[in-house]
Design a protein around this motif. Structure first.
Motif, PDB file in Angstrom:
ATOM      1  N   ASN A 171       0.797  -1.229   0.000  1.00  0.00           N
ATOM      2  CA  ASN A 171       0.000   0.000   0.000  1.00  0.00           C
ATOM      3  C   ASN A 171       0.829   1.279   0.000  1.00  0.00           C
ATOM      4  O   ASN A 171       0.279   2.366  -0.001  1.00  0.00           O
ATOM      5  CB  ASN A 171      -0.987   0.007   1.188  1.00  0.00           C
ATOM      6  CG  ASN A 171      -0.293   0.118   2.529  1.00  0.00           C
ATOM      7  OD1 ASN A 171       0.902   0.306   2.593  1.00  0.00           O
ATOM      8  ND2 ASN A 171      -1.053   0.013   3.600  1.00  0.00           N
ATOM      9  N   LEU A 172       2.151   1.144  -0.021  1.00  0.00           N
ATOM     10  CA  LEU A 172       2.999   2.340   0.062  1.00  0.00           C
ATOM     11  C   LEU A 172       2.725   3.315  -1.092  1.00  0.00           C
ATOM     12  O   LEU A 172       2.526   4.512  -0.876  1.00  0.00           O
ATOM     13  CB  LEU A 172       4.482   1.943   0.073  1.00  0.00           C
ATOM     14  CG  LEU A 172       5.456   3.115   0.149  1.00  0.00           C
ATOM     15  CD1 LEU A 172       5.313   3.860   1.469  1.00  0.00           C
ATOM     16  CD2 LEU A 172       6.888   2.645  -0.032  1.00  0.00           C
ATOM     17  N   SER A 173       2.700   2.794  -2.318  1.00  0.00           N
ATOM     18  CA  SER A 173       2.476   3.663  -3.476  1.00  0.00           C
ATOM     19  C   SER A 173       1.154   4.395  -3.363  1.00  0.00           C
ATOM     20  O   SER A 173       1.059   5.588  -3.643  1.00  0.00           O
ATOM     21  CB  SER A 173       2.477   2.843  -4.763  1.00  0.00           C
ATOM     22  OG  SER A 173       3.771   2.436  -5.036  1.00  0.00           O
ATOM     23  N   ASP A 174       0.113   3.646  -2.942  1.00  0.00           N
ATOM     24  CA  ASP A 174      -1.210   4.263  -2.810  1.00  0.00           C
ATOM     25  C   ASP A 174      -1.206   5.342  -1.743  1.00  0.00           C
ATOM     26  O   ASP A 174      -1.788   6.419  -1.917  1.00  0.00           O
ATOM     27  CB  ASP A 174      -2.262   3.200  -2.445  1.00  0.00           C
ATOM     28  CG  ASP A 174      -2.499   2.253  -3.601  1.00  0.00           C
ATOM     29  OD1 ASP A 174      -2.151   2.620  -4.736  1.00  0.00           O
ATOM     30  OD2 ASP A 174      -3.025   1.154  -3.358  1.00  0.00           O
ATOM     31  N   LEU A 175      -0.556   5.034  -0.619  1.00  0.00           N
ATOM     32  CA  LEU A 175      -0.529   6.001   0.483  1.00  0.00           C
ATOM     33  C   LEU A 175       0.158   7.299   0.059  1.00  0.00           C
ATOM     34  O   LEU A 175      -0.326   8.392   0.347  1.00  0.00           O
ATOM     35  CB  LEU A 175       0.208   5.406   1.690  1.00  0.00           C
ATOM     36  CG  LEU A 175      -0.516   4.293   2.457  1.00  0.00           C
ATOM     37  CD1 LEU A 175       0.420   3.653   3.473  1.00  0.00           C
ATOM     38  CD2 LEU A 175      -1.741   4.852   3.170  1.00  0.00           C
ATOM     39  N   ILE A 176       1.271   7.157  -0.648  1.00  0.00           N
ATOM     40  CA  ILE A 176       2.003   8.356  -1.082  1.00  0.00           C
ATOM     41  C   ILE A 176       1.200   9.104  -2.140  1.00  0.00           C
ATOM     42  O   ILE A 176       1.074  10.325  -2.099  1.00  0.00           O
ATOM     43  CB  ILE A 176       3.396   7.977  -1.631  1.00  0.00           C
ATOM     44  CG1 ILE A 176       4.268   7.484  -0.477  1.00  0.00           C
ATOM     45  CG2 ILE A 176       4.067   9.159  -2.311  1.00  0.00           C
ATOM     46  CD1 ILE A 176       5.528   6.797  -0.918  1.00  0.00           C
ATOM     47  N   GLY A 177       0.637   8.337  -3.073  1.00  0.00           N
ATOM     48  CA  GLY A 177      -0.198   8.956  -4.111  1.00  0.00           C
ATOM     49  C   GLY A 177      -1.353   9.733  -3.499  1.00  0.00           C
ATOM     50  O   GLY A 177      -1.605  10.882  -3.859  1.00  0.00           O
ATOM     51  N   ASP A 178      -2.024   9.105  -2.519  1.00  0.00           N
ATOM     52  CA  ASP A 178      -3.160   9.765  -1.865  1.00  0.00           C
ATOM     53  C   ASP A 178      -2.710  11.023  -1.117  1.00  0.00           C
ATOM     54  O   ASP A 178      -3.360  12.065  -1.177  1.00  0.00           O
ATOM     55  CB  ASP A 178      -3.843   8.808  -0.868  1.00  0.00           C
ATOM     56  CG  ASP A 178      -4.559   7.677  -1.585  1.00  0.00           C
ATOM     57  OD1 ASP A 178      -4.719   7.771  -2.825  1.00  0.00           O
ATOM     58  OD2 ASP A 178      -4.941   6.695  -0.914  1.00  0.00           O
ATOM     59  N   ALA A 179      -1.572  10.899  -0.414  1.00  0.00           N
ATOM     60  CA  ALA A 179      -1.089  12.041   0.384  1.00  0.00           C
ATOM     61  C   ALA A 179      -0.759  13.215  -0.526  1.00  0.00           C
ATOM     62  O   ALA A 179      -1.065  14.372  -0.205  1.00  0.00           O
ATOM     63  CB  ALA A 179       0.140  11.629   1.191  1.00  0.00           C
ATOM     64  N   LEU A 180      -0.153  12.931  -1.677  1.00  0.00           N
ATOM     65  CA  LEU A 180       0.206  14.027  -2.585  1.00  0.00           C
ATOM     66  C   LEU A 180      -1.021  14.568  -3.320  1.00  0.00           C
ATOM     67  O   LEU A 180      -1.107  15.771  -3.578  1.00  0.00           O
ATOM     68  CB  LEU A 180       1.283  13.576  -3.573  1.00  0.00           C
ATOM     69  CG  LEU A 180       2.682  13.526  -2.955  1.00  0.00           C
ATOM     70  CD1 LEU A 180       3.661  12.765  -3.832  1.00  0.00           C
ATOM     71  CD2 LEU A 180       3.226  14.928  -2.698  1.00  0.00           C
ATOM     72  N   ASP A 181      -1.966  13.677  -3.625  1.00  0.00           N
ATOM     73  CA  ASP A 181      -3.207  14.162  -4.249  1.00  0.00           C
ATOM     74  C   ASP A 181      -3.954  15.099  -3.305  1.00  0.00           C
ATOM     75  O   ASP A 181      -4.536  16.097  -3.726  1.00  0.00           O
ATOM     76  CB  ASP A 181      -4.112  12.975  -4.639  1.00  0.00           C
ATOM     77  CG  ASP A 181      -3.611  12.284  -5.899  1.00  0.00           C
ATOM     78  OD1 ASP A 181      -2.884  12.934  -6.687  1.00  0.00           O
ATOM     79  OD2 ASP A 181      -3.920  11.098  -6.083  1.00  0.00           O
ATOM     80  N   ASP A 182      -3.927  14.746  -2.004  1.00  0.00           N
ATOM     81  CA  ASP A 182      -4.601  15.596  -1.015  1.00  0.00           C
ATOM     82  C   ASP A 182      -3.946  16.974  -0.921  1.00  0.00           C
ATOM     83  O   ASP A 182      -4.596  17.968  -0.645  1.00  0.00           O
ATOM     84  CB  ASP A 182      -4.560  14.943   0.379  1.00  0.00           C
ATOM     85  CG  ASP A 182      -5.474  13.731   0.451  1.00  0.00           C
ATOM     86  OD1 ASP A 182      -6.321  13.597  -0.450  1.00  0.00           O
ATOM     87  OD2 ASP A 182      -5.312  12.933   1.394  1.00  0.00           O
ATOM     88  N   LEU A 183      -2.643  16.967  -1.111  1.00  0.00           N
ATOM     89  CA  LEU A 183      -1.865  18.213  -1.001  1.00  0.00           C
ATOM     90  C   LEU A 183      -2.117  19.131  -2.195  1.00  0.00           C
ATOM     91  O   LEU A 183      -2.073  20.352  -2.095  1.00  0.00           O
ATOM     92  CB  LEU A 183      -0.386  17.800  -0.972  1.00  0.00           C
ATOM     93  CG  LEU A 183       0.696  18.765  -0.581  1.00  0.00           C
ATOM     94  CD1 LEU A 183       0.604  19.023   0.913  1.00  0.00           C
ATOM     95  CD2 LEU A 183       2.065  18.148  -0.898  1.00  0.00           C
ATOM     96  N   TRP A 184      -2.363  18.508  -3.329  1.00  0.00           N
ATOM     97  CA  TRP A 184      -2.413  19.214  -4.620  1.00  0.00           C
ATOM     98  C   TRP A 184      -3.792  19.832  -4.824  1.00  0.00           C
ATOM     99  O   TRP A 184      -4.789  19.121  -4.871  1.00  0.00           O
ATOM    100  CB  TRP A 184      -2.131  18.199  -5.734  1.00  0.00           C
ATOM    101  CG  TRP A 184      -1.622  18.780  -7.014  1.00  0.00           C
ATOM    102  CD1 TRP A 184      -2.333  18.980  -8.163  1.00  0.00           C
ATOM    103  CD2 TRP A 184      -0.289  19.197  -7.301  1.00  0.00           C
ATOM    104  NE1 TRP A 184      -1.517  19.508  -9.130  1.00  0.00           N
ATOM    105  CE2 TRP A 184      -0.256  19.654  -8.633  1.00  0.00           C
ATOM    106  CE3 TRP A 184       0.891  19.252  -6.553  1.00  0.00           C
ATOM    107  CZ2 TRP A 184       0.895  20.149  -9.250  1.00  0.00           C
ATOM    108  CZ3 TRP A 184       2.042  19.735  -7.154  1.00  0.00           C
ATOM    109  CH2 TRP A 184       2.031  20.175  -8.482  1.00  0.00           C
ATOM    110  N   ILE A 185      -3.831  21.145  -4.956  1.00  0.00           N
ATOM    111  CA  ILE A 185      -5.144  21.738  -5.209  1.00  0.00           C
ATOM    112  C   ILE A 185      -5.275  22.213  -6.653  1.00  0.00           C
ATOM    113  O   ILE A 185      -6.295  22.757  -7.053  1.00  0.00           O
ATOM    114  CB  ILE A 185      -5.453  22.884  -4.216  1.00  0.00           C
ATOM    115  CG1 ILE A 185      -4.321  23.903  -4.183  1.00  0.00           C
ATOM    116  CG2 ILE A 185      -5.716  22.350  -2.821  1.00  0.00           C
ATOM    117  CD1 ILE A 185      -4.559  25.070  -3.239  1.00  0.00           C
TER     118      ILE A 185
END
Lengths: 186, 195
Positions: A171-185
Protein backbone atom coordinates in the motif's frame (compact mmCIF):
# COMPACT_ATOMS: atom_id res chain seq x y z
CA UNK A 1 17.70 -5.91 9.61
CA UNK A 2 14.29 -4.64 10.45
CA UNK A 3 12.02 -4.18 7.49
CA UNK A 4 9.19 -1.94 8.43
CA UNK A 5 7.50 -2.25 5.08
CA UNK A 6 7.50 -5.99 4.98
CA UNK A 7 4.59 -6.86 7.19
CA UNK A 8 1.16 -6.66 5.70
CA UNK A 9 -0.20 -6.34 9.21
CA UNK A 10 2.06 -3.41 10.07
CA UNK A 11 3.59 -5.31 12.94
CA UNK A 12 5.66 -3.81 15.73
CA UNK A 13 9.32 -3.40 14.96
CA UNK A 14 12.14 -4.84 16.90
CA UNK A 15 13.95 -7.53 15.08
CA UNK A 16 17.41 -7.62 16.55
CA UNK A 17 17.47 -8.04 20.31
CA UNK A 18 20.98 -6.60 20.55
CA UNK A 19 20.09 -3.23 19.16
CA UNK A 20 17.13 -0.92 19.44
CA UNK A 21 14.79 -0.69 16.49
CA UNK A 22 14.49 2.05 13.94
CA UNK A 23 18.00 3.37 13.82
CA UNK A 24 18.86 4.94 10.49
CA UNK A 25 22.06 3.76 8.85
CA UNK A 26 22.65 7.31 7.64
CA UNK A 27 21.30 10.62 8.82
CA UNK A 28 20.01 11.13 12.34
CA UNK A 29 17.50 9.21 14.39
CA UNK A 30 16.07 11.31 17.18
CA UNK A 31 14.32 9.47 20.00
CA UNK A 32 12.20 11.27 22.58
CA UNK A 33 15.13 11.08 25.04
CA UNK A 34 17.38 12.79 22.51
CA UNK A 35 14.81 15.48 21.90
CA UNK A 36 14.47 16.19 25.62
CA UNK A 37 18.23 16.28 26.15
CA UNK A 38 18.82 18.56 23.15
CA UNK A 39 16.02 20.86 24.30
CA UNK A 40 17.61 21.12 27.75
CA UNK A 41 21.00 21.77 26.19
CA UNK A 42 19.68 24.59 24.03
CA UNK A 43 17.80 26.02 26.99
CA UNK A 44 21.02 26.08 29.03
CA UNK A 45 22.84 27.78 26.18
CA UNK A 46 20.17 30.45 25.88
CA UNK A 47 20.22 31.08 29.64
CA UNK A 48 23.95 31.05 30.22
CA UNK A 49 25.00 33.09 27.19
CA UNK A 50 22.45 34.81 27.42
CA UNK A 51 21.04 34.46 23.92
CA UNK A 52 17.66 35.72 22.78
CA UNK A 53 17.40 32.96 20.21
CA UNK A 54 19.07 29.65 19.35
CA UNK A 55 18.25 27.05 16.74
CA UNK A 56 19.53 23.58 15.98
CA UNK A 57 19.29 22.00 12.54
CA UNK A 58 20.85 19.04 10.83
CA UNK A 59 23.49 19.52 8.15
CA UNK A 60 20.94 19.13 5.36
CA UNK A 61 18.95 22.08 6.73
CA UNK A 62 16.17 20.32 8.62
CA UNK A 63 15.04 22.03 11.78
CA UNK A 64 15.54 20.02 14.97
CA UNK A 65 14.83 22.43 17.81
CA UNK A 66 14.85 26.07 18.82
CA UNK A 67 14.69 28.13 22.00
CA UNK A 68 14.11 31.77 22.79
CA UNK A 69 12.16 34.51 21.13
CA UNK A 70 11.00 33.18 17.81
CA UNK A 71 9.73 36.61 16.74
CA UNK A 72 8.90 36.66 13.06
CA UNK A 73 11.57 34.18 12.08
CA UNK A 74 10.47 31.68 9.44
CA UNK A 75 12.18 28.75 11.15
CA UNK A 76 11.94 26.35 8.22
CA UNK A 77 13.55 28.84 5.86
CA UNK A 78 16.08 29.85 8.49
CA UNK A 79 17.23 26.26 9.06
CA UNK A 80 17.79 25.69 5.34
CA UNK A 81 19.68 28.98 4.96
CA UNK A 82 21.84 28.33 8.03
CA UNK A 83 22.85 24.96 6.59
CA UNK A 84 23.56 26.55 3.20
CA UNK A 85 25.61 29.30 4.82
CA UNK A 86 27.71 26.85 6.81
CA UNK A 87 28.19 24.55 3.83
CA UNK A 88 29.33 27.47 1.65
CA UNK A 89 31.68 28.72 4.34
CA UNK A 90 33.20 25.27 4.85
CA UNK A 91 33.72 24.94 1.12
CA UNK A 92 35.41 28.36 0.97
CA UNK A 93 37.70 27.21 3.78
CA UNK A 94 38.45 23.99 1.93
CA UNK A 95 39.26 25.82 -1.31
CA UNK A 96 41.56 28.24 0.48
CA UNK A 97 43.26 25.53 2.52
CA UNK A 98 41.78 26.70 5.82
CA UNK A 99 39.41 23.84 6.56
CA UNK A 100 39.54 22.61 10.14
CA UNK A 101 37.70 20.10 12.26
CA UNK A 102 35.14 22.55 13.57
CA UNK A 103 33.82 25.64 11.94
CA UNK A 104 32.23 28.79 13.32
CA UNK A 105 30.88 31.83 11.49
CA UNK A 106 30.34 35.15 13.22
CA UNK A 107 28.07 37.79 11.72
CA UNK A 108 28.02 41.14 13.53
CA UNK A 109 24.73 43.00 13.37
CA UNK A 110 23.57 46.37 14.69
CA UNK A 111 21.66 44.79 17.58
CA UNK A 112 22.71 41.17 17.71
CA UNK A 113 25.67 39.04 16.78
CA UNK A 114 24.87 35.76 15.05
CA UNK A 115 26.95 32.63 15.28
CA UNK A 116 26.66 29.60 13.04
CA UNK A 117 28.66 26.61 14.23
CA UNK A 118 28.86 22.99 13.28
CA UNK A 119 28.36 20.34 15.94
CA UNK A 120 30.02 17.24 14.61
CA UNK A 121 29.23 16.17 11.08
CA UNK A 122 25.47 16.19 11.38
CA UNK A 123 24.33 19.14 13.49
CA UNK A 124 24.42 22.90 13.19
CA UNK A 125 23.79 25.60 15.78
CA UNK A 126 22.56 29.10 15.01
CA UNK A 127 22.76 31.45 17.99
CA UNK A 128 21.92 35.13 18.28
CA UNK A 129 23.55 37.03 21.15
CA UNK A 130 23.25 40.63 22.26
CA UNK A 131 26.02 42.96 21.03
CA UNK A 132 27.19 43.38 24.63
CA UNK A 133 27.78 39.64 25.14
CA UNK A 134 31.52 38.97 24.95
CA UNK A 135 32.32 37.14 21.73
CA UNK A 136 34.79 34.79 23.41
CA UNK A 137 32.24 33.74 26.03
CA UNK A 138 29.58 33.08 23.41
CA UNK A 139 32.04 31.14 21.26
CA UNK A 140 33.10 29.00 24.22
CA UNK A 141 29.52 28.14 25.16
CA UNK A 142 28.46 27.43 21.60
CA UNK A 143 31.37 25.07 21.02
CA UNK A 144 30.72 23.35 24.35
CA UNK A 145 27.04 22.96 23.43
CA UNK A 146 28.03 21.51 20.06
CA UNK A 147 30.23 18.86 21.69
CA UNK A 148 27.48 17.94 24.14
CA UNK A 149 24.93 17.66 21.33
CA UNK A 150 27.19 15.25 19.46
CA UNK A 151 27.48 13.09 22.59
CA UNK A 152 23.71 13.08 23.02
CA UNK A 153 22.86 11.84 19.55
CA UNK A 154 25.69 9.28 19.62
CA UNK A 155 23.94 7.48 22.48
CA UNK A 156 21.05 5.19 21.67
CA UNK A 157 18.61 5.08 24.58
CA UNK A 158 18.44 1.74 26.40
CA UNK A 159 14.65 1.76 26.39
CA UNK A 160 13.15 2.40 22.99
CA UNK A 161 9.42 2.42 22.53
CA UNK A 162 8.23 -0.07 19.95
CA UNK A 163 6.67 1.61 16.98
CA UNK A 164 3.78 0.15 15.10
CA UNK A 165 3.69 1.51 11.57
CA UNK A 166 0.66 0.61 9.51
CA UNK A 167 2.55 0.46 6.29
CA UNK A 168 3.57 -2.25 3.89
CA UNK A 169 5.01 -2.68 0.43
CA UNK A 170 1.62 -3.20 -1.17
CA UNK A 171 0.00 0.00 0.00
CA UNK A 172 3.00 2.34 0.06
CA UNK A 173 2.48 3.66 -3.48
CA UNK A 174 -1.21 4.26 -2.81
CA UNK A 175 -0.53 6.00 0.48
CA UNK A 176 2.00 8.36 -1.08
CA UNK A 177 -0.20 8.96 -4.11
CA UNK A 178 -3.16 9.77 -1.86
CA UNK A 179 -1.09 12.04 0.38
CA UNK A 180 0.21 14.03 -2.59
CA UNK A 181 -3.21 14.16 -4.25
CA UNK A 182 -4.60 15.60 -1.02
CA UNK A 183 -1.86 18.21 -1.00
CA UNK A 184 -2.41 19.21 -4.62
CA UNK A 185 -5.14 21.74 -5.21
CA UNK A 186 -4.26 22.23 -8.87
CA UNK B 1 17.15 12.20 6.26
CA UNK B 2 16.19 12.38 9.86
CA UNK B 3 13.52 10.73 11.93
CA UNK B 4 12.10 12.40 15.00
CA UNK B 5 10.17 9.82 16.98
CA UNK B 6 8.91 12.38 19.47
CA UNK B 7 6.93 14.14 16.76
CA UNK B 8 6.67 11.12 14.45
CA UNK B 9 8.27 13.12 11.66
CA UNK B 10 10.32 11.82 8.78
CA UNK B 11 12.39 14.58 7.16
CA UNK B 12 13.57 13.94 3.63
CA UNK B 13 15.61 15.99 1.19
CA UNK B 14 15.08 15.95 -2.56
CA UNK B 15 17.22 17.99 -4.98
CA UNK B 16 16.13 19.13 -8.45
CA UNK B 17 19.25 18.95 -10.59
CA UNK B 18 19.88 19.72 -14.26
CA UNK B 19 21.44 22.11 -16.75
CA UNK B 20 20.84 25.86 -16.71
CA UNK B 21 17.32 26.94 -17.69
CA UNK B 22 15.99 23.39 -17.80
CA UNK B 23 13.09 24.27 -15.47
CA UNK B 24 14.22 23.30 -11.96
CA UNK B 25 13.00 26.50 -10.32
CA UNK B 26 9.85 26.35 -12.45
CA UNK B 27 9.05 22.94 -10.95
CA UNK B 28 9.27 24.37 -7.43
CA UNK B 29 7.26 27.45 -8.39
CA UNK B 30 4.51 25.26 -9.82
CA UNK B 31 4.47 23.07 -6.71
CA UNK B 32 4.34 26.18 -4.54
CA UNK B 33 1.38 27.55 -6.53
CA UNK B 34 -0.55 24.30 -6.68
CA UNK B 35 -0.34 22.80 -3.21
CA UNK B 36 -2.40 23.57 -0.16
CA UNK B 37 -0.76 26.63 1.47
CA UNK B 38 -1.30 25.10 4.91
CA UNK B 39 0.97 22.20 3.99
CA UNK B 40 3.92 24.07 2.51
CA UNK B 41 6.51 26.60 3.59
CA UNK B 42 7.29 29.83 1.80
CA UNK B 43 9.48 29.48 -1.28
CA UNK B 44 13.01 30.62 -0.49
CA UNK B 45 15.07 31.70 -3.50
CA UNK B 46 18.67 32.88 -3.48
CA UNK B 47 18.85 34.62 -6.86
CA UNK B 48 21.16 36.90 -8.80
CA UNK B 49 20.00 40.35 -9.95
CA UNK B 50 19.17 38.70 -13.28
CA UNK B 51 16.71 36.39 -11.51
CA UNK B 52 18.87 33.31 -11.96
CA UNK B 53 19.41 30.84 -9.13
CA UNK B 54 22.59 31.79 -7.27
CA UNK B 55 22.71 29.09 -4.61
CA UNK B 56 19.39 27.26 -4.23
CA UNK B 57 15.61 27.50 -4.06
CA UNK B 58 13.91 25.76 -1.16
CA UNK B 59 10.38 24.62 -0.40
CA UNK B 60 9.11 22.29 2.32
CA UNK B 61 6.01 20.15 1.89
CA UNK B 62 4.25 18.40 4.75
CA UNK B 63 2.34 15.30 3.73
CA UNK B 64 -0.47 13.69 5.64
CA UNK B 65 0.45 10.78 7.88
CA UNK B 66 1.82 7.69 6.15
CA UNK B 67 2.02 4.64 8.37
CA UNK B 68 1.94 6.78 11.50
CA UNK B 69 4.72 9.11 10.33
CA UNK B 70 4.39 12.63 8.93
CA UNK B 71 6.82 12.93 6.01
CA UNK B 72 8.23 16.41 5.49
CA UNK B 73 9.85 16.73 2.11
CA UNK B 74 12.45 19.42 1.65
CA UNK B 75 12.77 20.34 -2.01
CA UNK B 76 15.89 22.12 -3.25
CA UNK B 77 17.11 23.24 -6.65
CA UNK B 78 20.71 23.77 -7.69
CA UNK B 79 22.04 26.65 -9.79
CA UNK B 80 22.39 25.31 -13.33
CA UNK B 81 25.02 27.56 -14.85
CA UNK B 82 28.32 25.77 -15.33
CA UNK B 83 30.38 28.13 -13.19
CA UNK B 84 28.29 27.33 -10.10
CA UNK B 85 29.61 23.80 -9.90
CA UNK B 86 30.88 24.18 -6.32
CA UNK B 87 27.45 25.37 -5.15
CA UNK B 88 25.67 22.52 -6.94
CA UNK B 89 27.80 20.02 -5.12
CA UNK B 90 27.00 21.59 -1.75
CA UNK B 91 23.26 21.45 -2.31
CA UNK B 92 23.49 17.72 -3.02
CA UNK B 93 24.96 17.12 0.43
CA UNK B 94 22.68 14.89 2.50
CA UNK B 95 20.13 14.41 -0.25
CA UNK B 96 17.79 11.42 -0.17
CA UNK B 97 16.77 11.63 -3.81
CA UNK B 98 17.29 13.59 -7.00
CA UNK B 99 15.02 14.78 -9.78
CA UNK B 100 17.11 15.32 -12.89
CA UNK B 101 15.35 17.92 -15.06
CA UNK B 102 16.24 17.49 -18.74
CA UNK B 103 15.86 20.34 -21.22
CA UNK B 104 14.42 18.36 -24.13
CA UNK B 105 15.53 20.84 -26.79
CA UNK B 106 17.94 19.20 -29.25
CA UNK B 107 20.16 22.28 -28.94
CA UNK B 108 20.71 21.50 -25.21
CA UNK B 109 21.79 17.93 -25.76
CA UNK B 110 25.40 18.41 -24.69
CA UNK B 111 24.39 20.48 -21.66
CA UNK B 112 22.14 17.66 -20.46
CA UNK B 113 24.88 15.08 -20.81
CA UNK B 114 27.41 17.32 -19.04
CA UNK B 115 24.99 17.96 -16.15
CA UNK B 116 24.17 14.25 -15.86
CA UNK B 117 27.87 13.33 -15.61
CA UNK B 118 28.45 16.20 -13.22
CA UNK B 119 25.63 14.93 -10.97
CA UNK B 120 27.04 11.39 -10.95
CA UNK B 121 30.47 12.68 -10.07
CA UNK B 122 29.19 14.86 -7.21
CA UNK B 123 27.03 12.09 -5.77
CA UNK B 124 30.02 9.76 -5.80
CA UNK B 125 32.14 12.41 -4.07
CA UNK B 126 29.72 12.19 -1.13
CA UNK B 127 29.95 8.41 -1.08
CA UNK B 128 26.54 7.86 -2.70
CA UNK B 129 26.12 5.20 -5.34
CA UNK B 130 24.13 7.00 -8.07
CA UNK B 131 22.78 3.69 -9.31
CA UNK B 132 21.23 3.01 -5.89
CA UNK B 133 20.17 6.58 -5.13
CA UNK B 134 16.50 7.32 -5.93
CA UNK B 135 16.65 9.38 -9.13
CA UNK B 136 13.70 10.40 -11.30
CA UNK B 137 14.36 11.88 -14.74
CA UNK B 138 11.95 14.54 -15.94
CA UNK B 139 11.94 15.23 -19.70
CA UNK B 140 10.88 18.85 -19.51
CA UNK B 141 9.89 21.19 -22.33
CA UNK B 142 8.36 18.40 -24.37
CA UNK B 143 6.22 21.06 -26.06
CA UNK B 144 9.21 22.57 -27.89
CA UNK B 145 9.21 22.10 -31.66
CA UNK B 146 12.73 20.66 -31.53
CA UNK B 147 12.12 18.50 -28.46
CA UNK B 148 13.96 15.19 -28.52
CA UNK B 149 11.72 12.18 -28.03
CA UNK B 150 11.95 10.48 -24.64
CA UNK B 151 13.53 7.33 -26.02
CA UNK B 152 16.36 9.31 -27.59
CA UNK B 153 17.04 11.09 -24.29
CA UNK B 154 16.96 7.80 -22.38
CA UNK B 155 19.56 6.35 -24.70
CA UNK B 156 21.65 9.46 -24.57
CA UNK B 157 21.80 9.65 -20.78
CA UNK B 158 21.78 5.88 -20.17
CA UNK B 159 19.04 6.31 -17.58
CA UNK B 160 19.24 2.57 -16.84
CA UNK B 161 15.65 1.96 -15.85
CA UNK B 162 15.26 5.04 -13.71
CA UNK B 163 11.68 6.33 -13.66
CA UNK B 164 11.02 9.02 -16.28
CA UNK B 165 8.26 11.60 -16.70
CA UNK B 166 7.39 13.76 -19.69
CA UNK B 167 6.67 17.31 -18.65
CA UNK B 168 5.89 20.86 -19.59
CA UNK B 169 6.66 22.28 -16.17
CA UNK B 170 5.74 25.84 -17.03
CA UNK B 171 2.15 24.63 -17.49
CA UNK B 172 2.35 22.34 -14.48
CA UNK B 173 2.22 19.21 -16.66
CA UNK B 174 4.20 16.30 -15.24
CA UNK B 175 5.18 18.24 -12.11
CA UNK B 176 2.96 16.30 -9.70
CA UNK B 177 3.79 12.97 -11.39
CA UNK B 178 7.48 13.69 -10.93
CA UNK B 179 6.96 14.57 -7.28
CA UNK B 180 4.96 11.39 -6.70
CA UNK B 181 7.61 9.20 -8.31
CA UNK B 182 10.52 10.67 -6.39
CA UNK B 183 8.61 10.62 -3.09
CA UNK B 184 7.70 6.98 -3.64
CA UNK B 185 11.30 6.09 -4.52
CA UNK B 186 12.67 7.91 -1.49
CA UNK B 187 10.13 6.42 0.90
CA UNK B 188 10.83 2.94 -0.43
CA UNK B 189 14.50 3.59 0.16
CA UNK B 190 13.75 4.47 3.78
CA UNK B 191 13.15 0.80 4.55
CA UNK B 192 16.68 -0.02 3.44
CA UNK B 193 18.02 2.71 5.69
CA UNK B 194 16.37 1.32 8.77
CA UNK B 195 18.41 -1.18 10.63
Amino acid sequence: MSDFLSSSQGSAINVDADRPSLVLRTGITLYPDHERALDTLLEQLVERCPAPFALMADSSGQLISYKGERGKHDLIALASLVAGDLAASQEIARLTGELQASHLILREGPKYNSFIADAGENLILFVQTARETPLGWARLLIQYTGRQAVNIIKTVPAQVEEINLEINKDNLSDLIGDALDDLWIG
Amino acid sequence: MNINWQHRELNLKVVYYGPALSGKTTNLEQIYKRVNPNQRSELVSLKTHEDRTLFFDFLQLELGKIGGLTPKIHLYTVPGQSYYEASRRLVLRGTDGVVFVVDSSVSRLNDNVAAWKDMYSHLRSFGFDPDKMPIVVQFNKQDLPDALNPLAIKNLLHTNGKPVVNAVAVRGEGVLDTLKLITRAVMTNVQREIA
